[in-house]
Motif scaffolding. Structure first.
Motif, mmCIF file in Angstrom:
data_model
loop_
_atom_site.group_PDB
_atom_site.id
_atom_site.type_symbol
_atom_site.label_atom_id
_atom_site.label_comp_id
_atom_site.label_asym_id
_atom_site.label_seq_id
_atom_site.Cartn_x
_atom_site.Cartn_y
_atom_site.Cartn_z
ATOM 1 N N THR A 203 1.001 -0.918 0.086
ATOM 2 C CA THR A 203 0.222 -0.087 0.031
ATOM 3 C C THR A 203 0.742 1.341 -0.001
ATOM 4 O O THR A 203 1.724 1.320 0.527
ATOM 5 N N LEU A 204 0.813 2.574 -0.731
ATOM 6 C CA LEU A 204 1.803 3.380 -1.183
ATOM 7 C C LEU A 204 0.850 4.804 -1.248
ATOM 8 O O LEU A 204 -0.243 4.734 -1.967
ATOM 9 N N MET A 205 1.127 5.217 0.120
ATOM 10 C CA MET A 205 0.262 6.378 0.112
ATOM 11 C C MET A 205 0.326 7.528 0.503
ATOM 12 O O MET A 205 1.886 8.355 0.285
ATOM 13 N N GLY A 206 0.015 8.368 -0.516
ATOM 14 C CA GLY A 206 0.513 10.540 -0.698
ATOM 15 C C GLY A 206 2.114 10.385 -0.626
ATOM 16 O O GLY A 206 2.585 10.546 -0.412
ATOM 17 N N GLY A 207 3.040 9.382 -2.271
ATOM 18 C CA GLY A 207 4.514 9.634 -2.088
ATOM 19 C C GLY A 207 4.593 9.468 -3.367
ATOM 20 O O GLY A 207 3.561 10.038 -4.125
ATOM 21 N N PRO A 208 6.044 9.972 -3.466
ATOM 22 C CA PRO A 208 6.555 10.195 -4.702
ATOM 23 C C PRO A 208 6.747 10.271 -5.458
ATOM 24 O O PRO A 208 8.066 9.914 -6.600
ATOM 25 N N ILE A 209 5.947 9.260 -6.212
ATOM 26 C CA ILE A 209 6.291 8.338 -6.925
ATOM 27 C C ILE A 209 7.232 9.259 -8.532
ATOM 28 O O ILE A 209 7.673 8.254 -9.336
ATOM 29 N N ASP A 210 6.235 10.249 -8.953
ATOM 30 C CA ASP A 210 6.438 10.396 -10.157
ATOM 31 C C ASP A 210 6.462 11.912 -9.909
ATOM 32 O O ASP A 210 4.970 12.435 -10.070
ATOM 33 N N THR A 211 7.265 12.469 -9.270
ATOM 34 C CA THR A 211 6.804 14.458 -9.381
ATOM 35 C C THR A 211 6.490 14.948 -10.410
ATOM 36 O O THR A 211 6.295 16.229 -10.295
ATOM 37 N N ARG A 212 6.789 14.117 -11.213
ATOM 38 C CA ARG A 212 6.830 15.443 -12.518
ATOM 39 C C ARG A 212 5.136 15.528 -13.340
ATOM 40 O O ARG A 212 4.379 16.439 -14.000
ATOM 41 N N ILE A 213 4.507 14.839 -11.791
ATOM 42 C CA ILE A 213 2.933 14.811 -12.417
ATOM 43 C C ILE A 213 2.680 16.083 -11.062
ATOM 44 O O ILE A 213 2.673 15.824 -10.075
ATOM 45 N N ASN A 214 1.833 17.258 -11.726
ATOM 46 C CA ASN A 214 1.102 17.692 -10.899
ATOM 47 C C ASN A 214 2.265 18.561 -9.475
ATOM 48 O O ASN A 214 1.980 18.097 -8.488
ATOM 49 N N PRO A 215 2.665 18.856 -10.318
ATOM 50 C CA PRO A 215 3.901 19.494 -9.553
ATOM 51 C C PRO A 215 3.743 20.155 -7.826
ATOM 52 O O PRO A 215 2.563 21.108 -8.491
ATOM 53 N N THR A 216 4.350 19.477 -6.741
ATOM 54 C CA THR A 216 3.964 20.737 -6.103
ATOM 55 C C THR A 216 5.552 22.242 -6.030
ATOM 56 O O THR A 216 6.196 22.262 -6.345
ATOM 57 N N ALA A 217 4.723 22.601 -5.174
ATOM 58 C CA ALA A 217 6.474 23.327 -4.408
ATOM 59 C C ALA A 217 7.483 23.457 -3.908
ATOM 60 O O ALA A 217 8.272 23.156 -4.394
ATOM 61 N N VAL A 218 7.439 21.723 -3.236
ATOM 62 C CA VAL A 218 8.094 21.419 -2.572
ATOM 63 C C VAL A 218 9.420 20.566 -4.155
ATOM 64 O O VAL A 218 10.370 20.819 -4.295
ATOM 65 N N LEU A 343 -2.130 -1.403 -3.800
ATOM 66 C CA LEU A 343 -2.752 -0.100 -3.317
ATOM 67 C C LEU A 343 -2.226 0.963 -3.677
ATOM 68 O O LEU A 343 -1.434 0.881 -2.624
ATOM 69 N N THR A 344 -2.727 1.775 -3.959
ATOM 70 C CA THR A 344 -2.266 3.726 -4.260
ATOM 71 C C THR A 344 -2.857 4.794 -3.549
ATOM 72 O O THR A 344 -4.455 4.500 -3.732
ATOM 73 N N VAL A 345 -3.163 5.201 -2.636
ATOM 74 C CA VAL A 345 -3.960 6.536 -1.393
ATOM 75 C C VAL A 345 -3.583 7.488 -1.932
ATOM 76 O O VAL A 345 -2.073 7.712 -2.415
ATOM 77 N N GLU A 346 -4.429 8.338 -2.151
ATOM 78 C CA GLU A 346 -4.104 9.725 -2.320
ATOM 79 C C GLU A 346 -4.792 10.922 -2.094
ATOM 80 O O GLU A 346 -6.244 10.590 -1.652
ATOM 81 N N GLY A 356 -1.651 11.822 -8.544
ATOM 82 C CA GLY A 356 -1.673 11.411 -9.952
ATOM 83 C C GLY A 356 0.345 10.993 -9.200
ATOM 84 O O GLY A 356 0.494 10.148 -10.371
ATOM 85 N N GLN A 357 0.504 11.549 -8.494
ATOM 86 C CA GLN A 357 2.174 10.989 -8.188
ATOM 87 C C GLN A 357 1.931 9.763 -7.905
ATOM 88 O O GLN A 357 3.045 9.037 -7.964
ATOM 89 N N THR A 358 1.420 9.622 -7.075
ATOM 90 C CA THR A 358 1.323 7.670 -6.101
ATOM 91 C C THR A 358 0.841 7.250 -6.912
ATOM 92 O O THR A 358 0.914 5.843 -7.550
ATOM 93 N N ARG A 359 -0.462 7.642 -7.698
ATOM 94 C CA ARG A 359 -0.605 6.305 -8.556
ATOM 95 C C ARG A 359 0.026 5.814 -9.954
ATOM 96 O O ARG A 359 -0.653 4.956 -10.525
#
Length: 429
Positions: A203-218, A343-346, A356-359
């Motif tokens: 189960t992956l929850m709110g993780g930065p798998i692909d930060t190119r998707i909807n990039p945040t300030a971080v 299972l991915t959770v966002e 989208g980053q976790t998905r």
């Protein structure tokens, strides 16, 4: 140099903190007539705010001494079942009644991102009634002597594999935020080796798998600066007299400053309201503020090598989703994952790991059968709400436990997961 200045400033403030605390106690003493006046409550409130905003917050306790099983309270004891220089694996051992069913083993991999594992207290509490819960209790890098060696992202992956091996077959691993990448990498390596102890579910929850998707300030900060900038500006040696003196670290106070600055107005308002609650003698509201900030302001240092390798691998090169991530000299192949349910959770409003980053894990793990994967987006929650709070308890935790029950390999009852299809509430991947 900055770390030494920080420590010196903290030491210089010690007498003022002590004086403020003494004055707070004096103006809250029921035998002091001024304690019952608006002036007295204002002074006491001012002193408490001063003391709390200048103190160093130590590691909080989990404090989970009890849980409810089948509607009855049972005691819970913390037990260290695996140790390494930079991590302890804690088992929340429940005193189960005779004849109780065998519950799933859940390894909760807490983030090593500046806060202690106790940030996931609510996560553990929600799982305890239905699972044997284990959690990674990462050690503050400034407390680890330099003689114990280094710790980087590769070591992190090794630790995860070793802990899964320690727990044995039919383990369910849950990664919250930052560990999503190393946990996915660890599982990929185990599956590539056809490891019989590969977890049953991941189960992956709110993780930065692909930060190119909807990039945040971080994410954007990491992309705007070269790795040398991070090396020169945020890496510092641990000052004396800490046990890890001279170890190069990314200090926890810098990470906390970054998080605070992202929502500074919200924190200022929270402290103003805290002051007002103290003056009004609104004890319940004030206590909620204390509980949250006792946890939020308690931070730990990260080793420089782990921090820099994570920034470069995850946020700059996007190595995992591109299929370019290496574990030492070995490629990490996520297509090797075949037998581990995913299972991915966002969170819909997550400002740390964008939607989208976790998905993205669902996209790069191509060999997992469709019936062994699921994705869920929780409406109206931010990053913290993905793993804590009322919506986590009512909406997310039941889905996780149902998914675990569906894909576990033991003979316990296996309820089917609830899947919300269509819309932004979630869907099967």
């Amino acid at each position: 140099m900055y770390y030494h200045l920080y420590e010196m400033n903290h030491a210089m403030m010690a007498p003022w903190r002590a004086a403020a605390d003494q004055m707070r106690l004096a103006f809250r003493n029921p035998f002091n007539p001024l304690a019952h006046t608006y002036f007295g409550r204002t002074v006491a409130a001012s002193m408490e705010v001063l003391e709390r905003t200048t103190r160093r917050y130590g590691k909080p306790a989990f404090g989970l001494g009890e849980t409810l099983i089948d509607g009855k309270p049972v005691s819970v004891h913390e037990k260290i079942v695996w140790q390494a220089p930079f991590c302890n694996l804690i088992h929340f051992e429940r005193c189960l009644p005779a004849g109780h069913r065998r519950d799933p083993k859940v390894l909760v991999v807490a983030p090593m991102s500046g806060h202690y594992a106790t940030l996931l207290r609510g996560t553990v509490e929600a799982l305890l009634p239905a699972a044997e819960v284990y959690i990674t209790d990462w050690v503050d890098a400034r407390m680890v002597p330099a003689s114990d060696g280094s710790f980087d992202l590769d070591d992190y992956i090794d630790y995860v594999i070793q802990m899964i091996h320690t727990l044995g077959p039919d383990t369910h691993v849950m990664a919250v935020c930052q560990p999503a990448v190393p946990v996915l990498a660890a599982v990929a390596l185990m599956e590539a080796d056809d490891d019989p102890l590969s977890p049953s579910t991941m189960t992956l929850m709110g993780g930065p798998i692909d930060t190119r998707i909807n990039p945040t300030a971080v994410n954007k900060l990491a992309e705007e600066k070269p790795i040398e900038w991070f090396q020169d500006n945020v890496i510092m040696p641990v000052p004396w007299p800490q046990p890890g003196v001279m170890r190069l670290v990314y200090p926890g106070f810098l990470q906390l400053s970054g998080f605070m600055s992202m929502n500074l107005d919200r924190h200022v308002i929270a402290h103003k309201e805290f002051f007002a609650h103290l003056v009004k003698n609104d004890g319940d509201a004030a206590e909620k503020h204390r509980e949250f900030y006792d946890e939020y302001l308690a931070v730990m240092d990260l080793t420089a090598e782990f921090y820099l390798q994570t920034v470069e691998t995850v946020f700059m090169r996007h190595a995992l989703p591109k299929g370019e991530m290496m574990h030492r000299t070995r490629p990490v192949d996520t297509t090797a994952i075949r037998k581990v349910a995913l299972l991915t959770v966002e969170g819909e409003n997550d400002d740390i790991s964008g939607v989208g980053q976790t998905r993205a894990a669902q996209t790069i793990c191509t060999a997992i059968p469709d019936q062994m994967r699921m994705h869920y987006v929780q409406p109206d929650v931010g990053h913290y709400g993905v793993f804590n709070g009322s919506r986590f308890r009512k909406e997310i935790a039941p889905r996780i436990l149902a998914f675990i029950g569906e894909h576990g390999k033991t003979d316990r009852a296996k309820p089917r997961p609830r899947v919300i299809r269509g819309g932004k509430a979630g869907d099967a991947a």
